[in-house]
Design a protein around this motif. Structure first.
Motif, PDB file in Angstrom:
ATOM      1  N   LEU A  47       0.845  -1.191   0.000  1.00 27.64           N
ATOM      2  CA  LEU A  47       0.000   0.000   0.000  1.00 27.64           C
ATOM      3  C   LEU A  47       0.882   1.243   0.000  1.00 27.64           C
ATOM      4  CD1 LEU A  47      -2.674  -1.039   2.668  1.00 27.64           C
ATOM      5  CD2 LEU A  47      -2.801  -1.276   0.170  1.00 27.64           C
ATOM      6  N   GLY A  48       0.285   2.375  -0.331  1.00 28.14           N
ATOM      7  CA  GLY A  48       1.066   3.604  -0.366  1.00 28.14           C
ATOM      8  C   GLY A  48       0.218   4.840  -0.193  1.00 28.14           C
ATOM      9  N   LEU A  49       0.890   5.966  -0.093  1.00 28.27           N
ATOM     10  CA  LEU A  49       0.263   7.277   0.041  1.00 28.27           C
ATOM     11  C   LEU A  49       0.874   8.205  -0.988  1.00 28.27           C
ATOM     12  CD1 LEU A  49      -1.574   9.217   1.750  1.00 28.27           C
ATOM     13  CD2 LEU A  49       0.472   9.754   3.074  1.00 28.27           C
ATOM     14  N   SER A  50       0.036   8.882  -1.756  1.00 30.72           N
ATOM     15  CA  SER A  50       0.526   9.794  -2.791  1.00 30.72           C
ATOM     16  C   SER A  50       0.031  11.206  -2.514  1.00 30.72           C
ATOM     17  CB  SER A  50       0.035   9.346  -4.178  1.00 30.72           C
ATOM     18  OG  SER A  50       0.573  10.175  -5.186  1.00 30.72           O
ATOM     19  N   PHE A  51       0.950  12.180  -2.648  1.00 31.08           N
ATOM     20  CA  PHE A  51       0.596  13.593  -2.569  1.00 31.08           C
ATOM     21  C   PHE A  51       0.421  14.106  -4.002  1.00 31.08           C
ATOM     22  CE2 PHE A  51       2.745  12.827   1.417  1.00 31.08           C
ATOM     23  CZ  PHE A  51       2.018  13.586   2.330  1.00 31.08           C
ATOM     24  N   VAL A  52      -0.803  14.484  -4.359  1.00 26.77           N
ATOM     25  CA  VAL A  52      -1.090  15.019  -5.696  1.00 26.77           C
ATOM     26  C   VAL A  52      -0.979  16.538  -5.604  1.00 26.77           C
ATOM     27  CG1 VAL A  52      -2.710  15.099  -7.616  1.00 26.77           C
ATOM     28  CG2 VAL A  52      -2.615  13.065  -6.139  1.00 26.77           C
ATOM     29  N   HIS A  53       0.131  17.072  -6.080  1.00 25.30           N
ATOM     30  CA  HIS A  53       0.422  18.504  -5.931  1.00 25.30           C
ATOM     31  C   HIS A  53       0.150  19.300  -7.189  1.00 25.30           C
ATOM     32  CE1 HIS A  53       4.078  17.076  -7.900  1.00 25.30           C
ATOM     33  NE2 HIS A  53       4.280  16.254  -6.867  1.00 25.30           N
ATOM     34  N   GLY A  54      -0.052  18.615  -8.315  1.00 27.11           N
ATOM     35  CA  GLY A  54      -0.312  19.309  -9.571  1.00 27.11           C
ATOM     36  C   GLY A  54       0.951  19.553 -10.378  1.00 27.11           C
ATOM     37  N   THR A  55       0.763  20.052 -11.580  1.00 26.16           N
ATOM     38  CA  THR A  55       1.868  20.381 -12.481  1.00 26.16           C
ATOM     39  C   THR A  55       1.824  21.873 -12.822  1.00 26.16           C
ATOM     40  OG1 THR A  55       0.552  19.924 -14.463  1.00 26.16           O
ATOM     41  CG2 THR A  55       1.765  18.071 -13.495  1.00 26.16           C
ATOM     42  N   SER A  56       2.850  22.326 -13.488  1.00 28.50           N
ATOM     43  CA  SER A  56       2.857  23.727 -13.926  1.00 28.50           C
ATOM     44  C   SER A  56       1.653  24.020 -14.813  1.00 28.50           C
ATOM     45  CB  SER A  56       4.154  24.018 -14.689  1.00 28.50           C
ATOM     46  OG  SER A  56       5.280  23.804 -13.876  1.00 28.50           O
ATOM     47  N   GLU A  57       1.283  23.037 -15.635  1.00 23.55           N
ATOM     48  CA  GLU A  57       0.152  23.227 -16.544  1.00 23.55           C
ATOM     49  C   GLU A  57      -1.175  23.209 -15.799  1.00 23.55           C
ATOM     50  OE1 GLU A  57      -1.722  21.254 -20.637  1.00 23.55           O
ATOM     51  OE2 GLU A  57       0.018  20.352 -19.647  1.00 23.55           O
ATOM     52  N   SER A  58      -1.371  22.227 -14.889  1.00 25.80           N
ATOM     53  CA  SER A  58      -2.660  22.125 -14.194  1.00 25.80           C
ATOM     54  C   SER A  58      -2.898  23.308 -13.271  1.00 25.80           C
ATOM     55  CB  SER A  58      -2.736  20.819 -13.402  1.00 25.80           C
ATOM     56  OG  SER A  58      -1.887  20.843 -12.263  1.00 25.80           O
ATOM     57  N   LEU A  59      -1.836  23.934 -12.784  1.00 20.25           N
ATOM     58  CA  LEU A  59      -1.962  25.055 -11.856  1.00 20.25           C
ATOM     59  C   LEU A  59      -1.746  26.410 -12.523  1.00 20.25           C
ATOM     60  CD1 LEU A  59      -0.034  23.523  -8.832  1.00 20.25           C
ATOM     61  CD2 LEU A  59      -2.505  23.734  -9.097  1.00 20.25           C
ATOM     62  N   ASN A  60      -1.555  26.388 -13.851  1.00 20.35           N
ATOM     63  CA  ASN A  60      -1.380  27.633 -14.601  1.00 20.35           C
ATOM     64  C   ASN A  60      -0.207  28.445 -14.061  1.00 20.35           C
ATOM     65  OD1 ASN A  60      -2.009  29.516 -16.618  1.00 20.35           O
ATOM     66  ND2 ASN A  60      -3.319  30.708 -15.233  1.00 20.35           N
ATOM     67  N   GLU A  61       0.915  27.760 -13.875  1.00 25.68           N
ATOM     68  CA  GLU A  61       2.110  28.445 -13.371  1.00 25.68           C
ATOM     69  C   GLU A  61       3.002  28.891 -14.530  1.00 25.68           C
ATOM     70  OE1 GLU A  61       4.099  26.056 -10.394  1.00 25.68           O
ATOM     71  OE2 GLU A  61       2.959  27.153  -8.897  1.00 25.68           O
ATOM     72  N   PRO A  62       3.937  29.799 -14.299  1.00 29.37           N
ATOM     73  CA  PRO A  62       4.159  30.478 -13.009  1.00 29.37           C
ATOM     74  C   PRO A  62       3.198  31.641 -12.808  1.00 29.37           C
ATOM     75  CG  PRO A  62       5.786  31.195 -14.586  1.00 29.37           C
ATOM     76  CD  PRO A  62       4.950  30.150 -15.290  1.00 29.37           C
ATOM     77  N   MET A  63       2.752  31.833 -11.575  1.00 32.65           N
ATOM     78  CA  MET A  63       1.867  32.958 -11.285  1.00 32.65           C
ATOM     79  C   MET A  63       2.570  34.060 -10.502  1.00 32.65           C
ATOM     80  SD  MET A  63      -0.755  31.990  -8.169  1.00 32.65           S
ATOM     81  CE  MET A  63      -1.894  31.326  -9.343  1.00 32.65           C
ATOM     82  N   PHE A  64       3.755  33.769  -9.987  1.00 27.60           N
ATOM     83  CA  PHE A  64       4.481  34.776  -9.216  1.00 27.60           C
ATOM     84  C   PHE A  64       5.893  34.936  -9.762  1.00 27.60           C
ATOM     85  CE2 PHE A  64       1.464  32.971  -6.161  1.00 27.60           C
ATOM     86  CZ  PHE A  64       0.798  34.120  -5.797  1.00 27.60           C
ATOM     87  N   ALA A  65       6.243  36.130 -10.159  1.00 29.27           N
ATOM     88  CA  ALA A  65       7.623  36.508 -10.491  1.00 29.27           C
ATOM     89  C   ALA A  65       8.305  35.535 -11.440  1.00 29.27           C
ATOM     90  CB  ALA A  65       8.444  36.627  -9.209  1.00 29.27           C
TER      91      ALA A  65
END
Length: 441
Positions: A220-238
């Motif tokens: 068994l395992g645990l996954s952290f789904v943090h997203g990608t640059s594309e899914s989060l529309n990055e970069p948004m800061f500087a």
């Protein structure tokens, strides 16, 4: 299972000019002995085609050894597993020139590590105290010098002739000066030098292999789904993209593998709000890539300058002059037995300041200064608002904070001047005719 995790960071308006420019969202992790393997998702492939790279051994946090990666170089998730889908352990190779790193065993100059017991194993008290885990040393016949180890490799030390074995939690030194092998006792084990010497008498040849634990298809395992640059529309800061950072936390005694997401180049000023939605997935290890990948496009982040886009409810403060107390309510109904009210919002809005009721050692303060009852700064200028002044050694040293809402500056001053004591039960409204009781804040 799937757990949604949403981080909301708001920079409250007030008498300051501070801005948030770097965030860890979240600062999390797992117990190393429970989830010993880590995989990092690949940036190519989604759904049934999603894949991950096994990171073995897990690097130390902050080591600079592959312990951070840009969102653009991931598939949007990072996983921690009970078992890794890896091959048998290969005894490392060196060249007796560079002693603190291994080389590819196919290199013409490579000499492969070889273990043959030369003298009995010993318990190393000083190293045990330094590392916070039982350390043993075994004298071996001359072999390639490799002073490095693999302190996070959960391995078996096996007698080549009898197949007797012990489990070890990691290697401190593969071969110090080419003559001694140093290792950590297994997690929660009771191992003695006598146990080791009984299974590995002088003259025994030994080798290392992975622990035969839970089969990968049952892991068994645990996954952290943090997203990608594309899914989060990055970069948004500087112009800076987020990055994932992970690794073992310092002393092995902590038994903790850190995971965090670094938000870089931010500028959350007074009144601004930042929202970031992630997911945590629990599943079988062999299904993790497909499952975690399917949630990547559900991740979300948004920046709300000055918070005008947030929708909330009206909150009112009421005063009872007879008791010299005031209360708060979210209800449309008036707070009965009260004489005066002012109103604000449950969420930040432009031009509104947060108002807190703070109780500390019998005193009460109402306003936006979270440091009102804080200790005076120490020699390093640290201020600790979570300890009431003069109460560090008291059982009741923590202040009680109640966020009443967001109000225009001075809008409720009449109440605050006349009724300095906050009563959270002042505006309880008994609605038995509706079959329920509503309460204020």
């Amino acid at each position: 299972g799937v757990l949604e995790h949403t981080t909301v960071v708001h920079n409250m308006a007030g008498s300051h000019d501070d801005a948030f420019q770097y965030l860890n969202t979240p600062w999390a992790g797992v117990r190393t002995s429970a989830l010993q393997y880590m995989t990092r998702s690949n940036s190519v492939g989604t759904g049934e085609d999603a894949t991950s790279e096994l990171l073995y051994p897990i690097p130390y946090f902050g080591s600079g050894d592959d312990d951070l990666v840009s969102f653009a170089d991931t598939g949007g998730y990072t996983s921690f597993l009970q078992a890794g889908n890896n091959s048998s352990f290969e005894m490392p190779c060196g060249d007796n020139e560079v002693l603190n790193q291994t080389i590819d065993c196919s290199d013409p100059s490579a000499i492969q590590l070889r273990f043959q017991v030369r003298a009995n194993a010993t318990y190393e008290k000083d190293h045990t105290e330094a590392w916070g885990r039982d350390v043993f040393a075994m004298q071996i016949h001359n072999t390639v010098q490799l002073i490095l180890g693999c302190s996070t490799c959960h391995l078996r030390l096996i007698n080549k002739s009898t197949l007797e074995e012990i489990s070890i939690a990691g290697v401190l030194h593969y071969s110090w000066s080419g003559y001694s092998f140093w290792f950590f006792a297994d997690y929660d084990s009771i191992l003695t030098a006598e146990d080791i010497n009984e299974k590995f008498p002088i003259g025994s040849e030994m080798y290392l292999d992975h622990v035969q634990g839970i089969p990968y298809n049952e892991s068994l395992g645990l996954s952290f789904v943090h997203g990608t640059s594309e899914s989060l529309n990055e970069p948004m800061f500087a112009g800076q993209e987020s990055r994932v950072r992970y690794g073992l936390a310092g002393n092995l005694e902590r038994e903790f593998t850190v995971f965090t997401v670094n938000k870089l180049g931010m500028n959350i000023t007074q009144g601004d709000t930042f929202v970031y939605r992630q997911y945590m997935i629990a599943d079988k290890s062999e299904d993790m890539d497909q499952h975690a990948s399917s949630w990547v496009n559900e991740t979300f982040q948004e920046y709300y300058p000055d918070s005008d886009e947030l929708e909330g409810r009206e909150v009112k403060l009421f005063m009872d002059t007879s008791s010299q107390k005031f209360g708060a309510s979210l209800l449309d109904e008036e707070c009965h037995h009260t004489d005066y009210s002012c109103q604000g919002s449950t969420v930040p809005q432009s031009g509104l300041k947060p108002t807190f009721a703070i109780a500390c050692k019998g005193g009460i303060y109402v306003g936006d200064d979270l440091y009102h009852f804080a200790e005076t700064p120490d020699e390093d200028n640290n201020i600790r608002p979570y300890i009431c002044e003069g109460r560090r050694n008291s059982k009741r040293k923590l202040p009680d904070y109640t966020l009443l809402g967001y109000f225009a500056d001075g809008a409720c001053q009449t109440i605050l001047d006349a009724a300095p004591e906050y009563d959270p039960e002042l505006c309880l409204i008994d609605q038995t005719s509706r079959g329920r009781k509503k309460t204020g804040l």
